[in-house]
Design an enzyme around this catalytic site. Structure first.
Site, short mmCIF file in Angstrom:
data_model
loop_
_atom_site.label_atom_id
_atom_site.label_comp_id
_atom_site.label_asym_id
_atom_site.label_seq_id
_atom_site.Cartn_x
_atom_site.Cartn_y
_atom_site.Cartn_z
N GLN A 32 48.62 45.13 51.82
CA GLN A 32 49.50 44.23 52.56
C GLN A 32 50.77 44.95 52.99
O GLN A 32 51.25 45.82 52.27
CB GLN A 32 49.95 43.07 51.66
N HIS A 92 59.62 41.54 49.70
CA HIS A 92 60.28 40.45 49.00
C HIS A 92 61.76 40.57 49.22
O HIS A 92 62.32 41.65 49.06
CB HIS A 92 59.91 40.47 47.52
N ARG A 104 41.44 41.31 45.02
CA ARG A 104 41.17 39.90 44.73
C ARG A 104 39.67 39.67 44.66
O ARG A 104 38.92 40.24 45.44
CB ARG A 104 41.77 39.01 45.82
N HIS A 126 58.95 35.70 50.15
CA HIS A 126 57.79 36.59 50.27
C HIS A 126 57.44 36.63 51.74
O HIS A 126 57.40 35.59 52.40
CB HIS A 126 56.54 36.04 49.57
N LYS A 137 56.85 27.09 53.68
CA LYS A 137 56.49 28.36 54.30
C LYS A 137 56.25 28.22 55.80
O LYS A 137 56.01 27.12 56.30
CB LYS A 137 55.25 28.94 53.64
#
Ligand SMILES: [Zn+2]
Ligand SMILES: [Zn+2]
Length: 575
Positions: free
Chosen positions: A323, A327, A305, A453, A407
């Site tokens: 990470q 999923h 990123r 996620h 979330k």
């Protein structure tokens, strides 16, 4: 009981910023004001100063702030015409404020005044300067006006403020401790990682052998754990056609965090900022019946990123990281059970690394959202019910969900009480629609799956930094890069030392032998600086009696063991 909420604290801190600014203006006439917001742990104010100041000047500024506080000036709010405000700030030659004013579309603006200090500000503020009691100025740094390198560099003064002395003292203690535990400092001392900014690039991490072995242990643990808990491991490539990122929406919503495309035979490719679309493609490579769901893909997925160089920070904020990403593809009815399982999973995994206190937030539907309301309701309820069934305390952050679904964010509390954002669980209705991700239901109809996620540790780089700081480099035995070091008192005992080394290695411990030929004292000091959990000391007596002397990190005592006893003791530590 909470006496003050976070909004009150923000108001207090932002007011402290005003008081700081008025003190600086009094001390350094001609100072021009930038901005002075409250931030996560305090506040800052940016100044264009006529003189250069250093941290040694902070006590003097604090003293001036105290005077302003003692006078107990009222904070007065005034609504005035923008044109009038422009006139006022022109008279004061506040060029930065004028720039801000020119961007305000409204015809009315508010200003706040205390004593003869005046600032363009929305507020709110405390009623008078005397309400600020416990504050401290912390540091000075340079900061470009509006974060842009092309603009002038201003002087930023950081400070913090609290409602009680206890909270302030506690925070200052934390800061002191944090300095000692800084992972960048310990990373060097313990040879854990490097960032070769000059030669390789900023924000790109090299794991040195000692850091790499810890990472391997973490990765092995994660893979085993996921395989045992119904996940399938996948690997996905690091670059993909830009058309994929168009479909996924990343190019419209996330492009500022993505690296520019590269040209491959006339096609644009982009290095991946997320693993999600890859997992979607794997799911879609076959038709799936409702009977197969949920399907859970796990990947230690490395993503890249674009972060501005100004915000990069050790391993905490980098440009490439891995990470522990997964999923879950499921039906709407399965969401609650999956969330319940995930909460168990999160807690087991975090406990394993020694984190037992959490701060949990549930973020709900924002104003701008996609997907049907009934799905939102179903997902939000599923998250709430799961948290409640688990008896986990949480706060609701209304409207703070992602546009594609609600979330749960979980922060862990470290050894000195700091909170670190760690795990996230996100329900997603968007990606399944963008990619037409479906399952065949009982009634023979194809329906959209719901995607969850989730990352438990988040970024391995960042989590590793948290581990280093939490343990101050003294890793628990199972994670220590070198678990045992053998220290022969002199070279005469090398042969017996070798035998002990081999025996420990045979039992899968990470052991090394200091055959540097230096004095025992020096060897011990060196091992302690490397924070090795166990030192095995071997001299005449040990060799004769076929024993070893053991010294544990943090203790000055040595204990005599049979090698077998010692091995059993170490084995029991791993259970
Ligand atoms: Zn203000
Ligand atoms: Zn994802």
């Amino acid at each position: 009981m909470k006496l003050h909420n976070s909004q009150d604290l923000e108001t207090l801190r932002h007011s402290a910023a005003h008081i700081l600014a008025s003190a600086v203006v009094e001390l350094y006439p001609g100072t021009k004001l930038g901005i002075g917001p409250a931030i996560e742990n305090g506040f800052y104010y940016d100044f264009d100063l006529p003189v250069k100041i250093t941290e040694e000047d902070l006590p003097k500024i604090e003293q001036k702030m105290l005077e302003i506080i003692q006078k107990d000036y009222k904070f007065v709010r005034q609504e005035i015409d923008k044109q009038e405000a422009i006139k006022i700030f022109k008279e004061r030659n506040e060029i930065y404020k004028l720039e801000l004013l020119n961007e305000i579309p409204e015809e009315k603006v508010s200003i706040y005044i205390h004593n003869n200090f005046l600032d363009l500000c929305r507020g709110p503020h405390i009623t008078s300067t005397g309400q600020l009691k416990y504050f401290k100025l912390l540091s000075i740094s340079g900061a470009y006006w509006r974060g842009d390198e092309k603009n002038p560099q201003l002087t930023r003064i950081y400070g913090t403020a609290f409602f009680t002395k206890e909270e302030l003292d506690n925070y200052l203690y934390q800061l002191e401790e944090a300095k000692k535990r800084d992972h960048r400092k310990l990373g060097k001392e313990l040879d854990l990682f490097e960032i070769f900014e000059e030669e390789f690039g900023s924000g790109l991490v090299f794991w040195l052998p000692k850091g790499a072995i810890i990472r391997k242990i973490i990765e092995d643990y994660l893979r085993d754990f996921h395989l045992k808990n119904g996940y399938q491991i996948v690997y996905t490539p690091h670059i993909a056609k830009s058309t994929l990122w168009e479909i996924s929406g990343h190019l419209s919503f996330y492009s500022e965090n993505m690296f520019s495309p590269m040209d491959v035979e006339g096609q644009k490719y982009i290095i991946k900022p997320m693993n999600c679309p890859g997992h979607v493609l794997i799911y879609k490579s076959k038709l799936h019946s409702y009977k197969e769901l949920p399907i859970r893909f796990f990947e230690l997925g490395t993503v890249y990123r674009y972060e501005r160089s100004g915000v990069l920070h050790g391993l905490m904020r980098v440009r490439g990281f891995t990470q522990d990403d997964a999923h879950i593809f499921c039906t709407p009815e399965q969401v609650e059970t999956e969330i319940l399982k995930l909460l168990d999973t999160v807690i087991v995994v975090l406990n394993k690394f020694g984190f037992k206190e959490y701060n949990i937030k549930l973020s709900t539907r924002p104003e701008k959202y996609i997907g049907e309301l009934d799905k939102w309701e179903l997902a939000e309820n599923a998250l709430k019910t799961a948290l409640e069934k688990k008896g986990l305390e949480y706060d609701i952050d209304p409207g703070e969900g992602v546009f594609y679904g609600p979330k749960i964010d979980l922060k862990i509390k470290d050894a000195i009480g700091r909170l670190w954002q760690c795990s996230t669980i996100q329900v997603d209705f968007n990606l399944p629609q963008r990619f037409e991700v479906k399952y065949r239901d009982k009634d023979g109809q194809d329906k959209y799956v719901i995607m969850i996620h989730r990352a438990l540790l988040g970024s391995l780089e960042r989590f590793f930094a948290v581990l280093v700081e939490n343990y101050a480099g003294v890793f628990p035995f199972w994670l220590s890069p070198v678990q045992v070091r053998i220290l022969p008192i002199s070279d005469k005992f090398l042969e017996y030392s070798q035998k002990v080394l081999i025996e420990l290695q045979k039992n899968n411990f990470r052991v090394d032998l200091d055959d540097s030929g230096t004095t025992l004292q020096y060897k011990i000091r060196n091992a302690i600086s490397q924070k090795i959990p166990y030192l095995v000391i071997i001299g005449q007596k040990e060799q004769q009696e076929n024993k070893i002397s053991v010294r544990q990190y943090g203790s000055e005592k040595t204990e005599v063991y049979n090698l077998e006893e010692f091995i059993n003791k170490l084995k029991s530590l791993l259970e």
